[in-house]
Scaffold this active site. Structure first.
Site, PDB file in Angstrom:
ATOM      1  N   SER A 253       0.857  -1.178   0.000  1.00 33.45           N
ATOM      2  CA  SER A 253       0.000   0.000   0.000  1.00 33.45           C
ATOM      3  C   SER A 253       0.892   1.226   0.000  1.00 33.45           C
ATOM      4  CB  SER A 253      -0.891   0.033   1.247  1.00 33.45           C
ATOM      5  OG  SER A 253      -0.121   0.428   2.368  1.00 33.45           O
ATOM      6  N   LYS A 254       0.295   2.326  -0.374  1.00 34.98           N
ATOM      7  CA  LYS A 254       1.046   3.570  -0.415  1.00 34.98           C
ATOM      8  C   LYS A 254       1.543   3.926   0.987  1.00 34.98           C
ATOM      9  CE  LYS A 254       0.462   8.290  -1.952  1.00 34.98           C
ATOM     10  NZ  LYS A 254      -0.087   9.119  -2.996  1.00 34.98           N
ATOM     11  N   ARG A 255       0.660   3.737   1.959  1.00 33.50           N
ATOM     12  CA  ARG A 255       1.052   4.063   3.327  1.00 33.50           C
ATOM     13  C   ARG A 255       2.225   3.230   3.808  1.00 33.50           C
ATOM     14  NH1 ARG A 255      -3.769   4.127   7.104  1.00 33.50           N
ATOM     15  NH2 ARG A 255      -2.900   2.093   7.510  1.00 33.50           N
TER      16      ARG A 255
END
Ligand code: GLU
Length: 485
Positions: A253-255
């Site tokens: 995920s981007k996070r």
């Protein structure tokens, strides 16, 4: 005769693909190209709730950027279309009806509530759930009659208990018991195909020879194997590849530090670097080589060398890989990459300026976007009025150093090594120690006492710009000196 190799990438249109999706696509593409086969794109858009607007476009954009060309697909077309799953529902329905006609499947009129009650009762009495199939033994003519009267049945596959065997190229021989699966639904009572049925029918009808996909789909495979066999064919070869994980081991995920493919593009990674990195995340070459061109990857892909364990994205390694590929690009190619960046185009540099900068600065860069701060620092007009600049230029030594440097460079061939040795000559000529010589020279060329190699900066700037900047700085210096007196 051997069957032709046909691989497919089958994304659901849920947006910008993550690096795990991209790796699946890359392996399918590399393997098809290695085998002289066909690479198919099939968009699995039947789960309307999960589709996002522009989801298909984002997938196509990512594949295009990665350079994974499709031989067949929604845009390319092809003899096995349509290539959007939602447009293939008629063929899912007719295959399901065929399975009913052959006796492999049957009409099931049970409601969700009845099924749930049966499951609960089975669990309560310690029996395996999913076995109380009330409609399994319904006389077909009675079932047909009920349908004719307006009841809409689901269609279920008849799954008998007993071992079912199949193989996965990486996992080896696998076996499961039909009793664990139960009579799976093919078509829901509203006529929509179930996920596994649609995938199996599509792969069969598109004559896919190798299904290379993420390990997450391993649990779907027994169902698909049963479906193939019921449809009278042997399944394709399955290759379930381990997962790609975010840095630290979590889900992508981007996070978690692993954004989608298009974001890597926007951050300035090259597609070649991403393709190279993700390929190596799956399989390792026999020697220690790590940097490969696309053609080398095509030549060397070996499904049997795909590793067994999940692999984490290593952002430092990916950046390093980007740097390796950037440095393999010619000055002309880099100039073209850079001028496409608005921040660089605003500097209004000529092709020759950019190419000279590429020659001397590429080795300091990793991402295309690294050119923005580098080129801005070098080419933007130096500010000579800052406190730092004034401090350095107000020394009489500064004017002397700038004069010596300008005189020597005016006679020098405009090439990095010659410019570099000329710097030493100028330093000797004026007899100044390093700092007293270099600080004003850097201020003159870049407006800052720190930065890349002086000769490299001069080379990139070109002879006219360099001479002009040295002259301007010397004038400023002389003015400051006379102000002080
Ligand atoms: N549509 C599935 C996905 O996006 C892939 C199905 C398959 O490869 O069999 O995960």
């Amino acid at each position: 005769m051997t069957t032709p190799v046909r691989t497919r990438y089958a994304p659901s249109p849920t947006g910008d693909p993550h690096l795990g999706n991209a790796r699946t696509a890359i392996l399918n593409w590399l393997f098809a190209r290695n085998q002289g086969g066909v690479f198919v794109l099939r968009v699995e858009d039947t789960d309307i709730a999960r589709n996002v607007e522009r989801g298909e476009e984002a997938n196509l954009e990512a594949l295009d950027w990665l350079g994974l060309d499709r031989d067949e697909g929604p845009v390319a077309g092809g003899p096995f279309g349509p290539y959007r799953q939602s447009e293939r529902v008629e063929s899912h329905r007719s295959r399901a009806r065929q399975l009913v006609a052959d006796g492999h499947a049957y009409r099931c009129f049970c409601s969700e509530e009845t099924m749930a009650a049966d499951r609960a009762a089975a669990i309560a009495t310690g029996r395996p759930p999913g076995m109380d199939m009330r409609c399994r033994d319904l006389d077909p003519s009675i079932a047909e009659e009920r349908e004719a009267e307006g009841s809409t049945p689901a269609l279920r596959l008849r799954v008998d208990p007993g071992p079912v065997e199949y193989a996965d190229r990486l996992k080896g021989a696998l076996s499961f018991d039909g009793a664990d699966l139960g009579d799976m639904v093919l078509l829901r009572s509203d006529g929509r195909p179930t996920y596994n049925f649609a995938v199996a029918v599509d792969d069969l009808e598109m004559e896919i020879s190798h299904v290379i996909r993420g390990i997450g789909h391993l649990s779907n495979t027994p169902k698909q194997v049963l479906l193939y066999r019921a449809l009278g064919v042997e399944p394709p070869e399955f290759i379930h590849i381990p997962s790609v994980l975010a840095p630290g081991g979590g889900k992508l995920s981007k996070r978690a530090g692993a954004p989608g493919v298009l974001e890597y593009r926007d951050r300035g990674y090259s597609a070649d670097a991403i393709v190279n990195y993700l390929s190596l995340l799956a399989w390792s070459s026999e020697d220690e080589q790590e940097v490969f061109t696309r053609q080398e990857l095509i030549d060397r892909i070996d499904l049997d060398r795909i590793g067994a364990s999940d692999a984490e994205i290593d952002p430092d390694k990916l950046r390093w890989m980007a740097g390796q590929h950037l440095r393999r690009r010619s000055a002309t190619e880099l100039a073209t990459d850079w001028v496409a960046l608005p921040e660089v185009s605003e500097l209004e540099l000529g092709q020759d300026d950019l190419e000279r900068a590429a020659e001397v600065f590429a080795e300091r860069m990793y991402l295309t976007t690294d050119a923005i701060p580098e080129l801005t620092a070098v080419f933007a007009d130096p500010v000579l009025g800052s406190e730092e600049a004034r401090g350095v230029l107000s020394s009489p030594d500064a004017a002397m150093a700038l004069e010596a440097l300008a005189a020597v460079w005016a006679e020098t061939e405009w090439a990095p090594p010659a410019l570099k040795s000329a710097v030493r000559d100028a330093m000797q000529a004026c007899g100044l120690p390093g700092k007293a010589f270099f600080q004003p020279a850097r201020i003159a060329l870049m407006g800052s006492a720190h930065g890349p190699d002086l000769a490299a900066v001069a080379y990139a700037l070109g002879d006219a710009r360099t001479a002009d900047r040295l002259r301007r700085a010397r004038e400023t210096s002389l003015n400051l000196i006379s102000e002080d007196q």
